[in-house]
Every structure is written in C-alpha cells, then in structure tokens.
Design a protein around this motif. Sequence first.
Motif, PDB file in Angstrom:
ATOM      1  N   LEU A  85     121.717  24.624  86.566  1.00  0.00           N
ATOM      2  CA  LEU A  85     122.122  23.364  86.794  1.00  0.00           C
ATOM      3  C   LEU A  85     120.757  23.058  86.649  1.00  0.00           C
ATOM      4  N   ALA A  86     119.745  22.938  87.734  1.00  0.00           N
ATOM      5  CA  ALA A  86     118.376  22.175  87.010  1.00  0.00           C
ATOM      6  C   ALA A  86     118.125  22.032  85.433  1.00  0.00           C
ATOM      7  N   LEU A  87     118.324  23.370  84.404  1.00  0.00           N
ATOM      8  CA  LEU A  87     118.288  23.411  83.258  1.00  0.00           C
ATOM      9  C   LEU A  87     119.039  22.862  82.258  1.00  0.00           C
ATOM     10  N   ALA A  88     120.393  22.350  82.909  1.00  0.00           N
ATOM     11  CA  ALA A  88     121.500  21.925  82.301  1.00  0.00           C
ATOM     12  C   ALA A  88     120.769  20.354  82.081  1.00  0.00           C
ATOM     13  N   LEU A  89     121.648  19.933  83.817  1.00  0.00           N
ATOM     14  CA  LEU A  89     120.370  18.837  83.355  1.00  0.00           C
ATOM     15  C   LEU A  89     119.316  18.222  83.246  1.00  0.00           C
ATOM     16  N   VAL A  90     117.947  18.621  82.791  1.00  0.00           N
ATOM     17  CA  VAL A  90     117.308  18.292  82.386  1.00  0.00           C
ATOM     18  C   VAL A  90     117.907  18.367  80.525  1.00  0.00           C
ATOM     19  N   ASP A 127     126.586  13.437  86.827  1.00  0.00           N
ATOM     20  CA  ASP A 127     125.634  12.811  87.523  1.00  0.00           C
ATOM     21  C   ASP A 127     126.444  13.458  89.676  1.00  0.00           C
ATOM     22  N   LEU A 128     127.322  14.927  89.023  1.00  0.00           N
ATOM     23  CA  LEU A 128     126.826  15.542  90.334  1.00  0.00           C
ATOM     24  C   LEU A 128     128.102  14.302  91.584  1.00  0.00           C
ATOM     25  N   LEU A 163     119.721  12.056  88.330  1.00  0.00           N
ATOM     26  CA  LEU A 163     120.750  11.874  88.109  1.00  0.00           C
ATOM     27  C   LEU A 163     121.022  10.283  88.404  1.00  0.00           C
ATOM     28  N   ARG A 164     122.272  10.002  87.331  1.00  0.00           N
ATOM     29  CA  ARG A 164     122.248   8.542  87.402  1.00  0.00           C
ATOM     30  C   ARG A 164     121.711   7.512  88.833  1.00  0.00           C
ATOM     31  N   SER A 165     122.752   8.592  89.446  1.00  0.00           N
ATOM     32  CA  SER A 165     123.108   7.808  90.649  1.00  0.00           C
ATOM     33  C   SER A 165     122.095   8.447  91.535  1.00  0.00           C
TER      34      SER A 165
END
Length: 694
Positions: free
Chosen positions: A231-236, A666-667, A691-693
Amino acid sequence: MRPEVLYPLFVPVTSLPGVGPRLGRLIERVAGPHVVDLLWHLPTGLIDRRHAPKVAAAEPGVIATMTVRVDHHQPPPNRRLPYKVHCSDETGSLTLVFFHAQPDYLQRILPEGETRVVSGTVDRFGDELQITHPDHVGTREELDRLQAVEPVYGLTAGLSLKVLGRAVRAALDKAPELDSWLDPAFAERHGWRAWRDALLEAHAPADEAALEPAAPARARLAYDELLANQLALALVRHHMRRTAGRAIRGDGLLTGRVLGALPFALTGAQEAAWGEIEADMACPARMLRLLQGDVGSGKTVVALLAMLTAAECGAQAVLMAPTEILARQHLATIEPLAAAAGLEIQVLTGREKGKTRTAALDRLRSGEAALAVGTHALFQEDVAFRHLALAVIDEQHRFGVHQRLSLTDKGRAVDVLVMTATPIPRTLMLTAYGDMDVSRLLEKPPGRRPVATRALPLNRLGEVVAAVRRGLDKGAKVYWVCPLVAESEALDVAAAEERSAHLAEVFGAARVGLVHGRMKGAEKDSVMKRFAEGALDVLVATTVIEVGVDVPAATVMVVEHAERFGLAQLHQLRGRIGRGEADSACLLLYAPPLTETARARLNILRETDDGFRIAEEDLRLRGAGELLGTRQSGLPVFRIADLAAHAELLAAARDDARLIVERDPDLTSARGRHLRTLLYLFERDAAVRLLRSG
Ligand code: ADP
Ligand code: MG
C-alpha cells in the motif's frame, strides 16, 4: 499523526514492567527498541509441558511436568557438588539437582513434606531419575497459571527465555484491539481472526504446525505486513502519477546523431527497452519504469537515448547516481556521446562548491543545461530546473522511495526511469518497487567472453602474483580488490595500503595505483582516470570499484578474502572485467577453511555468469531473511513475512493495494482510515503524508 490507539506500542521497551536499561538493550538487540518490536518477535519454537507422566513413566531427554512430594533436601558437602532435593510419587523417586544453589531459596520453593509440580528435561544418572535445574517449580495452583505450551523466542547472550517471555507477554498486554483494515470477505475466506487475536495466537503456538508460516495467525500478520508494504508503494506511485504527465515526443534528431556515433549497434534487448521507454514518454501519463539489467548489459546507452528525447523537446533530463565515482563514470561515458549530438552535460555532486556550484545551479535553472549528471546533490532544495522532464535514477538500491520522490517534485510531470544492476528475483522486486513497469536487458552486448574464474587459498599468493605478472607482460590491466571489513574502514584502508605497497615493490611503483573510500574525490578520480587511460596497470581498490566503473582494457581481477563478500557483490565486481574482446580471468583468493556456504558461493561463481541465476542462488543460500536483512541494500526488511513462503500473499497484497488506491486514493473511507492505522503500525508514516487529507 500516529493514531492514539497505537501510542502504547511506540514507547521504549523499558517502559514495560521489569524492563530496565540493561534488559532494554538486550531486547533491542533481538527485537528492537519499541514495544511494537516485541510483538513482531514471533516464537521460533515451543516447549510442550503437557506431557505429565508418573515418575516411573518419565523418559530421559523428554520435557515432563510431574506432581511430586518433596521428601528431603540433601545439601552438598562442598560447593563443587550439587544440591539435591529428593522427591517421589507413588510410582518412583525423582531427584532435583541444583548447582551453585542458594539453600534458603530452595527450602522456600520446595518445602519438605509438601506437594509440588516440577517441569523440566528429565535425565538419568545411574539409577537415579533426575531433573537438573527444573524450568518451573510451583504449587498445583501455580501450575494452572503455568503455560502448558511455552513459546521459545530468539535470544541473545545474557537474555534468558524466562525474562524475554515475560517482556513479550507484557508487550502483548499493551496490544489494543484494532478495527480491521482487511477486506472482510478475504479475511473470512482465509479463516483469519481479528488482529489482536491473531497476534496473541501467534505468540501462543499450540503445536509445531502453529509455527509454520502457513498457520492462520502467522499468515494473517504476514499479510498485514505485506499489505502495508504494498500500500505504501502504491500510494507513492499514485502520488507520482497524480500530477498529470505530459507527452514527450522527440524528433529523433539528437538520438539519431548519437546512434550514428556509437561504435556498435544496439542489442535487441536495448532496442526493445528503448522502444518501451519512448512509448512511455510519448504517453501523457507519467512514466514510472524500472530498467533492469546485469552489469555490462548496456543500460547507460538506453538511459542516454531517453535523456536526449527530453532534450529534443526543449526539456531537461538528469541522471542521478548513488556515488560520486559512479556519477563521474557516467559523465565520462555520456559526455563524448552527447558531444556527438552537440550537447554539453552539467555535473552536480557534493564536490561542486562555491562559484562552480552557483554557476551549475544557474545553468540548470535557466535551462541552458539540457542534461545533467550527478549525485543526491541534485535533490537539494536550492536546485531548480527550468523544465525537468525526465529523471533517470541509477540506484543500485541505495536511494529510498523518498529521494526518488523529492527529485520528481522538481518538475511538474517528471518521467522516472530507475536503473538497477541487481538482478533481484521477481518477488523481491515487487516488495522494493511495487507495481512498476519493467524493461529487462537479458541479453548482453555481443563479443563478451566469459570470465575464467578460479578460487585459490590465500597462501598461494605467490602463484597469483606470478600469474598477474604474466598478464601484465601481455598488456593486461589488473584490478586488485581488498575486502571490506565492516567493523572498521580504517583497517580496510590499512590492508589495501599494505597490499598496494607490496605490489608496487613487485611490479614497480609507477604501475600501481590505489583507491579507497577515505580518499578525497579529486584524488580518487585522478587515480581512476590514470588507470582508465592506461598510465597505471594495477589498480588496488577497496570495494569502491564495485559499481559502474568501465575500463574495457581491464582483463584480470584478483579478489582477496573472497569468502567475505556476498555472492551478488562478487558478481558485480567480476562484471568490471570481461568487457572487451580479450580473454579475462578472475582469481578469488580465500582464507581456508571455507564454510559450506562460502564454498558453494565460490562454486556458483565458477559455474555461471548469469546474474539472475546468481541472484536466485544467493537467495537460496542465504535465505530471504538475510538477503533482505542487508539494510544497506535498500530492500525492505520484513519482520513476519517470509517471501519464500508467502509469495501468494504478496501477490494478493499487491492486488489489494492496487484496488484500494484506485477506489479510495486518500484513504478516507472507513476501511481507508483503518488502513492508515495499518501503515502507522508498520511504520510507513511517510506514505500517510502523501495523502491529500493526511
Ligand atoms: P551497464 O550500465 O548496464 O552496466 P554499460 O551501459 O556501462 O552497462 O555498458 C557496458 C559496456 O558495454 C560499455 O562499455 C558500453 O559502451 C558497451 N555497450 C553498450 N551497449 C553495447 C552494444 N549494443 N554493443 C556493444 N557494446 C555495448
Ligand atoms: Mg553502467
């Protein structure tokens, strides 16, 4: 901000009851500094105390828990003999044996005439059935509290199982209930329990099967860890793609000139990779591609073509290397080719200072410099570009995800090409890069000859020197590599200095140069340059030459104490020779006796030159744990997940992460918020900040 529910886990282990600074240091050594680290310190075995025979039925060598009457104490006549406590039940007698005993204490825990439960490994001494230093002694009531099956943990000198077990239980008491971040259907299909339950279960194995990676509790915790990673990699990746890219389509003018100036034709693999990169750049989405190829497979040319395409559009491109030497090496390779296209290259490393640096920054800011090569100095805050379109990162795993990001923040829609020479197996690649597009250079440029590789004990140094002399007489250039002793760079340097002095004596001082990690940049460059240009014939080096150095005339390599190097590292080193048309030889000197693993390693190197096969063998020989444990490799380190055993879970975590980011980037949904907790639990705080928020 880390969610409050996790606060109790991110405090020092010394905050646990009974854990002082001394114990804290020992725990830190085996598990880590925080309470959460104890949670991840899963049992490696178990002691089964359920076996509760009558004394007559107890067998030597087996752990037994027996209920006995304490008959009488027999203090020893002198301190060298053990203190004995004679016990019995209706079937026979049992002697408890204590060396260096404290009589008061024994009388207190084993009062004569009372019944006690004792547990430990049974042995036989003559006719006597004994337990030496029982693990547990207590009343029947106390026995009820005694765990029937005790987990066994990895320990270190000075840390006993009893003490560590107590600390782990104290840590488990702090583990909160956490809302589930798992997809409910997925968790149910696997029969997984809630996080805290799984954790408690993993620390309370009922039998050997519960210690297997496939046991549900362990699998669930492993999945959590893999999901946090993916998930961390996907968010990056999502963050990088969020800023829309732009289409970079060159007119082929500059690339055409360079292709025309190359003294060779591209290999099929290079053509294919170049085609993929061109297509990515032409597409409005941002490129995020890995160019994977063994040492000497010709990545640099491919990278240069991509950089030129950016320049053809009036944009800028940078190539970033992990070390000064590598950056200079890239510069040396690329500069003459770029010159063929009529372009100059700006260099920026830690060595550019003062006016030179100011001038470099100006040229980058104004866009006057279309191409730049450098180190992480290119990341620094005051470095700005007029229009950065492409970042090529030659990383050899030394850059973190965040450095990659900070460079790409320097341009609105920077395409990213990561080059790696480490032929990481697929699974590892997924954990290190996530779902990145990959181009592989599996084919080497033509004309490469395999390097004849031999292993010799160090006491045959004389023969090696003679062989090197024969090589030198035929005009060979020689690398002589001295090992890196991790504990002391000063010692390495001393060893390398001593060897270079010795070789200077043998071959003549003018022919032998030395480079090591403690030398100043300019000094290093000048030695390397003299070696590359042929002024020096022998280059004595610590492993600074490992990456990237390209001297085609070098055909001999000697590696001292080869047994101290990793397989992949030796492969990288050897890749420095065999680059030209002439036959090459690699002599691996080792200090006998070799361990089984060291011998296997040297054998593999003699047998094959295939980086992918070597990487697989390396993984097999060392185990994923150790390979991943090499922190400087930059590959993620897993605490619970075992990549060999959990490959399927890794694939599932990748798909899960991909879907999550697609639906809830943005979870912010309920599950998304719980996933944030997961990221914090596995210390992926940086990903949450994207994350945006956040
Ligand atoms: P890598 O960076 O993948 O280790 P390099 O790009 O440094 O490899 O290339 C290694 C050597 O091979 C260089 O000397 C380069 O000029 C040469 N080379 C690259 N491509 C080809 C090719 N297609 N044919 C012949 N030689 C090549
Ligand atoms: Mg290279």
